[in-house]
Design a protein around this motif. Structure first.
Motif, short mmCIF file in Angstrom:
data_model
loop_
_atom_site.label_atom_id
_atom_site.label_comp_id
_atom_site.label_asym_id
_atom_site.label_seq_id
_atom_site.Cartn_x
_atom_site.Cartn_y
_atom_site.Cartn_z
N HIS A 108 0.86 -1.19 0.00
CA HIS A 108 0.00 0.00 0.00
C HIS A 108 0.89 1.23 0.00
O HIS A 108 1.49 1.58 1.01
N ARG B 255 0.66 4.43 0.06
CA ARG B 255 0.46 5.71 0.74
C ARG B 255 0.73 5.66 2.24
O ARG B 255 0.61 6.69 2.92
N SER C 175 -5.06 1.12 -5.65
CA SER C 175 -6.40 1.16 -6.24
C SER C 175 -6.42 2.01 -7.50
O SER C 175 -5.50 2.79 -7.76
N ASN D 146 -5.78 5.93 -7.29
CA ASN D 146 -4.76 6.42 -6.35
C ASN D 146 -3.72 7.37 -6.91
O ASN D 146 -3.21 8.22 -6.19
N LYS E 129 -3.86 11.25 -6.46
CA LYS E 129 -4.05 11.70 -5.08
C LYS E 129 -2.77 12.16 -4.39
O LYS E 129 -2.81 12.60 -3.24
N ARG F 119 -0.15 10.68 -3.08
CA ARG F 119 0.26 10.00 -1.85
C ARG F 119 1.24 8.86 -2.13
O ARG F 119 1.27 7.87 -1.39
#
Length: 464
Positions: free
Chosen positions: A162, A164, A188, A191, A194, A196
């Protein structure tokens, strides 16, 4: 070859640890190690599903120092501003968190906005500040603790599940110092814009060519050859017979009527405030349909929504509304956080059979459109504001960058007003081919096909 998987929170569990990705790696002779920040209960569930995973170690507790936190948030704000300009899409800025509660948080985020604005004026300054963030993280006491862990784990490769999560930053900083190869998945489909993506990796494992192009557009320092299209393992469960129950058994378990058509309403989390209004509108309009042809509603909450905001509506329409709550669990007293909440393996069965045995799904811009598209089932997107003078406009939702991928396609049906609901539902049930006929074409833009080969591609990208 030894691969350490960074598991920073519970949301990474289902897509990667429950899928065949682990088995694919092990079949290639890879020793898999989990380095995690999830609860003990979550780890026990993972071990039950993957009994061959024996090397598991908790990441030391980490709280960013104020300077590092300020830098990270300032850089996120800067990149959001840059991404807004590059994509020519003002909704990108809506991913900035403006809902701080404490005075301390408000001050931090206002200062981050000021610094981020300055950073955004020059992209090279963003890169310099990101290097400064890495240096700041490397000074933290956590760095030495993680360095000892990594020395003990002795990996050849580190994969972050993941991208972020702040805890990944010191781990990747240690890996760089020790010259260990690193990669991250992009978790996802929405993402990338965004802003991050905290650390920089040797390799980026993405869903599609669309995501690959977006990543190089918004992060020009990342070279095209560093990015590998591998899809996402989260859709492979739909192709595995062991997860599919008969319709008779599934309906019997959950009190559904085998003789009725079934509409799934899948709700978003509590940041989408009008989900109960939508559910009530749907129930009210469905109740007007003649009982002989009235569909039943299978209601699935967002897994991380632990509120009771739908209860009164479900009780009012209990004759045809059947809630099947996602089986996501939380350690008692741990608080509602992504590190403490996790999916039980049983939720895979619930989601697969909900998609398999429902006739149509309705929601506000949810990824469930893709889950249903796997089985070639139509999705209806809600496209009206259910409350006068609402503070959260539906137009903002569909302005988000990830919905630009629908351009030129009839990927979903649109419910443009409350009075549209029953007519659109009946059309989708009776003529599914006329509602979002391009749903599979849309999904093929979003995620690599064939869907059941993505764990294989992901594992191959690691061992190459």
């Amino acid at each position: 070859m030894r691969v350490v998987l960074i598991v920073p929170d519970g949301v990474a569990v289902r897509n990667y640890l429950y899928s065949s990705f682990i088995n694919e790696l092990q079949a290639k002779g890879v020793e898999v190690v989990l380095y995690h920040q999830i609860s003990n209960a979550a780890i026990e569930e993972v071990k039950r599903v993957q009994p061959t995973l024996t090397e598991i170690k908790a990441i030391p507790h980490f709280i960013e120092k104020p300077k590092a936190r300020l830098l990270r948030e300032s850089l996120a704000y800067a990149r959001l501003k840059v991404n807004t300009k590059i994509l020519k899409n003002p909704t990108v800025m809506d991913f900035w968190n403006r809902n701080q509660k404490s005075l301390k948080q408000k001050m931090l985020y206002r200062l981050a906005e000021v610094l981020g604005t300055v950073f955004s004026w020059n992209y090279n300054l963003i890169l310099k500040m990101e290097a400064l963030y890495d240096a700041e993280i490397s000074k933290d006491a956590i760095f030495e603790k993680i360095a000892k862990d990594i020395e003990q784990l002795n990996p050849d490769y580190i994969l972050n599940l993941h991208q972020r999560a702040p805890i990944s930053a010191p781990i990747i900083a240690v890996a760089k110092k020790k010259k260990i190869r690193t990669a991250t998945v992009i978790f996802s489909w929405d993402n990338v814009p965004k802003a991050r993506l905290i650390s920089r990796y040797d390799k980026y494992l993405v869903w599609s060519d669309l995501m690959k192009n977006q990543l190089t557009l918004l992060y020009p320092e990342i070279k095209m050859e560093q990015i590998k299209v591998v899809g996402s393992p989260q859709f492979e469960f739909y192709f595995r017979d062991e997860f599919i129950e008969s319709k008779e058994l599934f309906f019997s378990k959950h009190g559904l009527d085998i003789n009725k058509k079934t509409v799934c309403f899948s709700a978003n989390d509590a940041t989408s405030p009008y989900e109960p209004n939508y559910l009530e509108d749907i129930c009210e309009e469905v109740s007007k349909i003649d009982e002989s042809i009235r569909p039943q509603i299978l209601f699935r909450k967002c897994p991380v929504d632990k509120t009771n905001r739908f209860d009164n509506i479900i009780e009012k329409y209990k004759s045809f509304v059947f809630p099947i709550d996602p089986d996501w669990r939380m350690d008692a007293g741990s608080g509602n956080s992504f590190s403490s909440i996790y999916p039980a393996f049983n939720d895979v069965y619930l989601l697969v059979n909900t998609s398999k045995h429902s006739d149509v799904v309705i929601n506000l811009g949810s990824t469930m459109a893709h889950d249903f598209a796997v089985y070639d089932k139509p999705c209806l997107y809600l496209n009206y504001d259910p409350v006068e003078n609402s503070t959260c406009k539906v137009a903002m939702c569909y302005g988000f960058q990830h919905f630009k991928s629908m351009e030129g396609l009839e990927a979903v049906g649109w419910i443009n007003s409350k009075i549209d609901i029953s007519r659109k539902i009946i059309l989708a049930i009776n003529h599914p081919e006329e509602t979002g006929p391009d749903r599979k074409k849309w999904m093929q833009r979003i995620v690599n096909y064939p869907l059941d080969k993505n764990s294989t591609l992901l594992s191959e990208a690691i061992v190459q």
